[in-house]
Design a protein around this motif. Structure first.
Motif, mmCIF file in Angstrom:
data_model
loop_
_atom_site.group_PDB
_atom_site.id
_atom_site.type_symbol
_atom_site.label_atom_id
_atom_site.label_comp_id
_atom_site.label_asym_id
_atom_site.label_seq_id
_atom_site.Cartn_x
_atom_site.Cartn_y
_atom_site.Cartn_z
ATOM 1 N N THR A 199 0.844 -1.188 0.000
ATOM 2 C CA THR A 199 0.000 0.000 0.000
ATOM 3 C C THR A 199 0.884 1.244 0.000
ATOM 4 O OG1 THR A 199 -0.141 0.493 2.379
ATOM 5 C CG2 THR A 199 -1.591 -1.249 1.532
ATOM 6 N N THR A 200 0.265 2.401 -0.208
ATOM 7 C CA THR A 200 0.969 3.673 -0.128
ATOM 8 C C THR A 200 0.917 4.267 1.276
ATOM 9 O OG1 THR A 200 -1.038 4.844 -0.849
ATOM 10 C CG2 THR A 200 0.558 4.217 -2.549
ATOM 11 N N LEU A 201 0.314 3.552 2.236
ATOM 12 C CA LEU A 201 0.268 4.021 3.616
ATOM 13 C C LEU A 201 1.649 3.938 4.255
ATOM 14 C CD1 LEU A 201 -3.014 2.334 4.895
ATOM 15 C CD2 LEU A 201 -2.624 4.794 4.680
ATOM 16 N N LYS A 202 1.888 4.797 5.228
ATOM 17 C CA LYS A 202 3.133 4.784 5.978
ATOM 18 C C LYS A 202 2.894 4.223 7.368
ATOM 19 C CE LYS A 202 5.065 6.756 2.489
ATOM 20 N NZ LYS A 202 5.894 5.946 1.566
ATOM 21 N N VAL A 203 3.920 3.664 7.982
ATOM 22 C CA VAL A 203 3.800 3.096 9.315
ATOM 23 C C VAL A 203 3.320 4.152 10.298
ATOM 24 C CG1 VAL A 203 5.080 2.093 11.239
ATOM 25 C CG2 VAL A 203 5.546 1.344 8.903
ATOM 26 N N GLY A 204 2.315 3.786 11.116
ATOM 27 C CA GLY A 204 1.824 4.697 12.139
ATOM 28 C C GLY A 204 0.662 5.549 11.697
ATOM 29 N N GLU A 205 0.270 5.516 10.410
ATOM 30 C CA GLU A 205 -0.884 6.289 9.968
ATOM 31 C C GLU A 205 -2.167 5.608 10.416
ATOM 32 O OE1 GLU A 205 0.656 8.612 5.984
ATOM 33 O OE2 GLU A 205 -0.385 6.713 5.728
ATOM 34 N N GLY A 206 -3.202 6.376 10.524
ATOM 35 C CA GLY A 206 -4.502 5.829 10.882
ATOM 36 C C GLY A 206 -4.513 5.187 12.244
ATOM 37 N N PHE A 207 -4.945 3.920 12.327
ATOM 38 C CA PHE A 207 -5.014 3.229 13.596
ATOM 39 C C PHE A 207 -3.630 2.877 14.139
ATOM 40 C CE2 PHE A 207 -9.221 2.248 11.800
ATOM 41 C CZ PHE A 207 -10.017 2.588 12.870
ATOM 42 N N GLY A 208 -2.585 3.071 13.330
ATOM 43 C CA GLY A 208 -1.233 2.816 13.806
ATOM 44 C C GLY A 208 -0.916 1.348 13.992
ATOM 45 N N THR A 209 -1.560 0.474 13.229
ATOM 46 C CA THR A 209 -1.339 -0.963 13.407
ATOM 47 C C THR A 209 -0.523 -1.551 12.254
ATOM 48 O OG1 THR A 209 -3.406 -1.483 12.264
ATOM 49 C CG2 THR A 209 -3.511 -1.222 14.652
ATOM 50 N N LEU A 210 0.014 -0.715 11.389
ATOM 51 C CA LEU A 210 0.718 -1.225 10.220
ATOM 52 C C LEU A 210 2.166 -1.552 10.567
ATOM 53 C CD1 LEU A 210 -0.635 1.311 7.602
ATOM 54 C CD2 LEU A 210 -1.534 -0.920 8.210
ATOM 55 N N PRO A 211 2.541 -2.842 10.562
ATOM 56 C CA PRO A 211 3.907 -3.215 10.905
ATOM 57 C C PRO A 211 4.822 -3.139 9.695
ATOM 58 C CG PRO A 211 2.622 -5.182 10.544
ATOM 59 C CD PRO A 211 1.677 -4.002 10.343
ATOM 60 N N GLY A 212 6.129 -3.296 9.939
ATOM 61 C CA GLY A 212 7.094 -3.381 8.848
ATOM 62 C C GLY A 212 7.548 -2.041 8.330
ATOM 63 N N ASP A 213 8.358 -2.085 7.294
ATOM 64 C CA ASP A 213 8.876 -0.872 6.681
ATOM 65 C C ASP A 213 7.806 -0.186 5.852
ATOM 66 O OD1 ASP A 213 11.996 -2.567 6.048
ATOM 67 O OD2 ASP A 213 11.362 -1.409 7.790
ATOM 68 N N ASP A 214 8.004 1.113 5.561
ATOM 69 C CA ASP A 214 6.985 1.906 4.867
ATOM 70 C C ASP A 214 6.512 1.253 3.580
ATOM 71 O OD1 ASP A 214 7.971 5.333 5.660
ATOM 72 O OD2 ASP A 214 7.409 3.649 6.900
ATOM 73 N N ASP A 215 7.446 0.826 2.750
ATOM 74 C CA ASP A 215 7.081 0.317 1.429
ATOM 75 C C ASP A 215 7.292 -1.190 1.309
ATOM 76 O OD1 ASP A 215 8.554 3.312 0.218
ATOM 77 O OD2 ASP A 215 6.418 2.917 0.448
ATOM 78 N N ALA A 216 7.374 -1.888 2.430
ATOM 79 C CA ALA A 216 7.632 -3.325 2.390
ATOM 80 C C ALA A 216 6.411 -4.082 1.887
ATOM 81 C CB ALA A 216 8.015 -3.835 3.773
ATOM 82 N N PHE A 217 6.650 -5.053 1.013
ATOM 83 C CA PHE A 217 5.567 -5.926 0.575
ATOM 84 C C PHE A 217 5.263 -6.950 1.655
ATOM 85 C CE2 PHE A 217 6.496 -4.416 -3.689
ATOM 86 C CZ PHE A 217 5.248 -4.419 -4.272
ATOM 87 N N LYS A 218 4.003 -7.351 1.736
ATOM 88 C CA LYS A 218 3.575 -8.411 2.640
ATOM 89 C C LYS A 218 3.376 -9.678 1.811
ATOM 90 C CE LYS A 218 0.393 -5.428 3.663
ATOM 91 N NZ LYS A 218 1.081 -4.148 3.463
ATOM 92 N N ALA A 219 4.072 -10.742 2.161
ATOM 93 C CA ALA A 219 3.961 -12.013 1.450
ATOM 94 C C ALA A 219 2.970 -12.916 2.183
ATOM 95 C CB ALA A 219 5.320 -12.687 1.346
ATOM 96 N N VAL A 220 2.041 -13.512 1.435
ATOM 97 C CA VAL A 220 1.002 -14.364 2.019
ATOM 98 C C VAL A 220 0.912 -15.663 1.228
ATOM 99 C CG1 VAL A 220 -1.448 -14.589 2.571
ATOM 100 C CG2 VAL A 220 -0.315 -12.369 2.820
ATOM 101 N N VAL A 221 0.915 -16.779 1.939
ATOM 102 C CA VAL A 221 0.695 -18.080 1.310
ATOM 103 C C VAL A 221 -0.590 -18.679 1.883
ATOM 104 C CG1 VAL A 221 3.125 -18.511 0.833
ATOM 105 C CG2 VAL A 221 2.141 -19.245 3.014
ATOM 106 N N GLY A 222 -1.257 -19.501 1.089
ATOM 107 C CA GLY A 222 -2.504 -20.080 1.555
ATOM 108 C C GLY A 222 -2.847 -21.380 0.848
ATOM 109 N N LEU A 223 -3.659 -22.164 1.505
ATOM 110 C CA LEU A 223 -4.180 -23.411 0.943
ATOM 111 C C LEU A 223 -5.686 -23.423 1.173
ATOM 112 C CD1 LEU A 223 -3.514 -26.159 -0.392
ATOM 113 C CD2 LEU A 223 -3.404 -27.123 1.922
ATOM 114 N N LYS A 224 -6.453 -23.604 0.097
ATOM 115 C CA LYS A 224 -7.911 -23.502 0.164
ATOM 116 C C LYS A 224 -8.542 -24.694 -0.546
ATOM 117 C CE LYS A 224 -11.639 -20.359 -1.336
ATOM 118 N NZ LYS A 224 -11.903 -19.040 -1.953
ATOM 119 N N LYS A 225 -9.644 -25.168 0.014
ATOM 120 C CA LYS A 225 -10.396 -26.260 -0.612
ATOM 121 C C LYS A 225 -11.823 -25.792 -0.884
ATOM 122 C CE LYS A 225 -12.117 -30.993 -0.025
ATOM 123 N NZ LYS A 225 -11.771 -31.414 -1.401
ATOM 124 N N THR A 226 -12.319 -26.056 -2.088
ATOM 125 C CA THR A 226 -13.695 -25.759 -2.479
ATOM 126 C C THR A 226 -14.430 -27.084 -2.711
ATOM 127 O OG1 THR A 226 -12.997 -23.692 -3.534
ATOM 128 C CG2 THR A 226 -15.146 -24.559 -4.145
#
Length: 229
Positions: A199-226
């Motif tokens: 996102t373009t948000l910076k750490v500490g903006e808004g509710f202040g719950t955004l961890p990590g570096d300002d421009d760091a990507f968040k990597a997510v893995v998942g396994l789903k069954k339909t």
């Protein structure tokens, strides 16, 4: 196609519009019903731990209509976000439940989506908005592309923008989110996914719950069954 299906999955993080919303691993699942006329309804749930709930559960209830006109697909409906433990965890008056209208259109590999509400994050955001002399209207516009790489592998790219007074009150400003994902279809209704979110948000903006570096990507893995019900 008419019928009822279910889905269940586990993910390393629940990311909603670029925001980390579970504070760790997320268990998610839902049930969807569709009729022959294009009318549909469903429900979906996930554990949460982000701005809208301090370690609770999100339950989404939605319904609408979808149809195709040649190569163009259309979808319109209403979704209600319900956070069952928000007041219990965060205090009386901090009720983040809210409804949202949406309209979607798709053609070939591409889709555009528009979401709108007049009460973003419910009463929990309204008090802060009143103090600032602002409203809680919120607009989310999302552009997506999904591209098949093989019979079982597809790539997705998306960019979304959150705007309106509600977004400014909650996050300090409107913001843009973006992601890239890969989805691999496996046997027996399983699918594995990997995504990078930012996102373009910076750490500490808004509710202040955004961890990590300002421009760091968040990597997510998942396994789903339909599965059919």
């Amino acid at each position: 196609m008419a019928g009822t299906t279910g889905n269940a999955g586990v993910f390393s993080e629940y990311v909603f519009r670029g925001i980390e919303s579970s504070g760790g691993a997320a268990l998610q699942g839902g049930i969807d019903w569709s009729g022959a006329s294009g009318i549909y309804a469903g429900t979906w749930a996930s554990n949460t731990g982000g701005p809208a709930a301090a370690g609770g559960t999100e339950l989404d209830l939605y319904g609408g209509w979808t149809g195709k006109f040649g190569g163009l697909s259309l979808d319109a409906g209403l979704i209600y976000y319900y956070f069952s433990e928000d007041e219990e965890d965060l205090g009386a008056g901090l009720d983040f439940d809210y409804p949202e209208l949406y309209v979607k259109a798709g053609f070939s590999y591409f889709a555009a989506q528009l979401y709108y509400t007049t009460s973003y994050l419910g009463d929990g955001n309204e008090a802060a908005a009143d103090a600032l002399g602002m409203d809680t209207d919120f607009i989310y516009v999302n552009l997506l592309g999904t591209f098949p790489l093989s019979e079982t592998l597809s790539a997705g790219v998306q960019v979304g923008n959150s705007s309106g007074d509600g977004a400014e009150v909650a996050w300090g400003d409107g913001y843009t989110d973006y992601s890239f994902s890969l989805t691999k279809t496996l046997d027996s209704g399983f699918a594995f996914s990997f995504g990078l979110y930012g996102t373009t948000l910076k750490v500490g903006e808004g509710f202040g719950t955004l961890p990590g570096d300002d421009d760091a990507f968040k990597a997510v893995v998942g396994l789903k069954k339909t599965f059919d019900i």
